[in-house]
Design a protein around this motif. Structure first.
Motif: not given
Length: 587
Positions: A348-372
């Protein structure tokens, strides 16, 4: 009898799939990878297997085309499984499609089984208790489907309120409709009586006991129907309501929004708590301004309730950014086959952490072929610019994500690792100082915290510590050794021999950099005279590795670093930058 999940076996591009309705609310992925296929297959089972189709046990070719696999299957079953709860017991209903377009509906899988009456009854009950509505991406207010929906809502929320359905009080709206009918009668009858009836009487040929008369055979309900059939939606352009713009003439995004509103109105989830309503919307962002996308999606999310689930497919970075990390589903095609990936969140702690980063990171992770992943803004700006120089438009397929410091890589790595089944290519780019003991070796600690470690840790730290206060060659050897350590631990890491800024200036662009620093210098120093290559490096931000003892930089600003990067000719770039770009390209 609430449907909890749906499973596919050899349906369309999917060998296998499990779609958990309670867990995943947003489906993302590239075009033609299978997002819509999931929703269309569910729609067929819950809506389009009509009584005649069920009786015949054979699919229409148009329906079969949306279900049958796109690759050779052989004898394996092509099956959709509905997993549902019934009185606290988990049960399944299996819809199996054959290559000859016949199909069976079964509660249990047995050889050569035929559809049973009880299985059809279960399917009927599941449909009654699970109302699935699929709203396609193309939405047009002039379409027949829109007009039919609007008409239904007019009758439910207009005519049904005006016309009493049972004995009792008469609504004032009903009395108004009656007055309309009576006024029409009073207006028309005298005219027709005078203009037509005498002529009929004259040509009758014989006398009648009674005079001819007219009766206006229109009841109040017909008047209401006539009114509703001639109503259309539009937008009021003036305060007096006399000037309107037809909805069909409004922007496509507005038409789409009205259609979604009508569908949500039709659901009536609050009035039917025993029914699970599932509203599946393809690309709710279609034709909408980014701010309106956010506003619409926030409204949609807020509308969800215990018995109303809203599922969307989207290409919108704004919608994905507003979606909790744990509610996303990534549809990705590898070769011939597609798969649905969901995050594996351990705690559950991971879920809270990841959701907290969602607004900044989600589209960068999933709308790319590679992530740096990089340390900060300078790294992000410079690397993006250099990738564009090297790859052109294809550089936009690569997301460069700032972790805001070399101590912050861990949550980003854990987020990507949660999607390990999707195999998102990724790497970390860091400076040499993130390896040294005096800085508490943050990249080594962060990687270990994210689950990446190897038994050779002590060997590589000794190599790093030995390289300090040595030549650039020793730093290069230590950086290479640390990269191998991470590779052995399962993580791609690039380490600059000093830091990013150190690699931005070479003898080839030294003069151009001097001009930039002179222009940006508040004291008007002339950096084109009396400043060596090392002097310029220390002024833009080298931390002293391997150039120990350098003063604090005067121009450690991302926008200056971007301007300097723009002067770099990749044919004459620092060897660190050459190596970095090559690694990213091969990732």
């Amino acid at each position: 009898m609430k449907i909890e999940s749906v499973e596919f076996a050899f349906i369309k591009a999917f060998k296998t799939l499990r779609f958990d309705l309670e867990r995943t609310s947003v489906l993302i992925g590239q075009n033609d990878h299978g997002k819509s296929s999931i929703l269309k297959a569910i729609d067929i089972v819950l809506n389009q297997l009509d009584e005649e189709t069920l009786k015949l046990g054979a699919l229409h070719p148009d329906l079969a085309e949306r279900l049958l696999p796109m690759f050779p299957v052989g004898p394996q079953a092509r099956r959709i499984t509905l997993n549902y709860g019934d009185g606290g017991v988990r049960k399944q209903l299996y819809v199996t499609v054959r290559a000859d377009l016949t199909f069976t509906v079964l509660e249990k899988i047995t050889r050569n089984a035929k559809t049973t009456r009880t299985a059809l009854d279960v399917l009927k009950k599941l449909r009654e208790k699970n109302r699935f509505v699929l709203i396609p991406a193309l939405r047009d207010a002039s379409s027949v489907q829109f007009q039919e929906l609007f008409s239904r809502m007019l009758r439910e929320h207009g005519l049904s309120k005006m016309i009493p359905q049972k004995a009792g009080g008469t609504p004032k709206e009903y009395r108004t409709l009656k007055e309309i009918r009576d006024r029409i009668t009073d207006t028309i009858k005298p005219y027709v009586n005078e203009a037509l009836l005498p002529r009929i009487q004259k040509n009758f040929g014989f006398s009648t006991q009674h005079k001819l008369g007219l009766k206006f055979n229109v009841d109040v309900k017909q008047i209401g129907e006539w009114i509703l059939n001639n109503l259309s939606l539009g937008f009021q352009l003036t305060d007096d309501e006399n000037v309107t713009l037809a909805l069909s003439e409004a922007g496509s995004g507005i038409q789409s929004g009205v259609l979604l509103a009508l569908h949500r109105l039709e659901q009536s989830a609050a009035e039917n708590p025993d029914v699970q309503f599932i509203l599946a919307v393809e690309e709710p962002e279609a034709f909408l301004h980014p701010q309106k996308q956010k506003e619409l999606y926030q409204n949609v999310r807020t509308a969800q309730s215990e018995n109303l689930r809203i599922i969307v497919t989207t290409h919108s970075p704004y919608i994905v950014a507003e979606t909790p990390f744990t509610r996303l589903g990534l549809v990705r095609k590898e070769g011939t086959y597609s798969a649905l990936h969901i995050p594996d969140v351990k705690t559950p702690r991971d879920a809270q952490t990841f959701d907290a980063y969602s607004s900044e990171v989600n589209n960068l992770l999933f709308f790319a072929d590679k992530v740096v992943l990089v340390e900060g803004e300078s790294d992000q700006r410079v690397i993006k610019l250099l990738l564009e120089k090297k790859l052109g438009p294809q550089a936009h397929r690569i997301s460069v994500v700032s972790a805001a410091g070399n101590k912050n890589f861990s949550p980003f790595l854990r987020m990507i690792r949660a999607w390990n089944t999707a195999n998102i290519p990724h790497m970390v780019v860091t400076d040499f100082d993130s390896l040294i003991a005096n800085a508490d070796r943050p990249i080594l600690r962060g990687a270990k915290d994210a689950g990446y470690s190897h038994t050779s840790l002590s060997t590589v730290t000794a190599t790093i510590d030995t390289a300090l206060d040595k030549t650039e060659a020793e730093f290069t050897a230590a950086a290479t050794a640390s990269e191998k350590y991470f590779k052995d631990a399962g993580l791609n890491v690039f380490v600059f021999t000093s830091d990013l800024e150190f690699s931005l200036i070479t003898d080839h662009n030294k003069g151009a950099v001097a001009k930039i620093l002179t222009t940006e210098c508040p004291t008007k120093n002339d950096y084109s005279n009396g400043y060596s290559l090392i002097d310029l490096k220390k002024n833009i931000g080298s931390k002293g590795v391997p150039l120990n003892g350098l003063a604090d930089p005067k121009f450690k600003k991302p926008y200056i670093h971007s301007k300097i990067a723009d002067t770099i000719d990749l044919k004459h770039a620092h060897k660190d930058l050459e190596r970095l770009l090559e690694l990213i390209e091969k990732l």
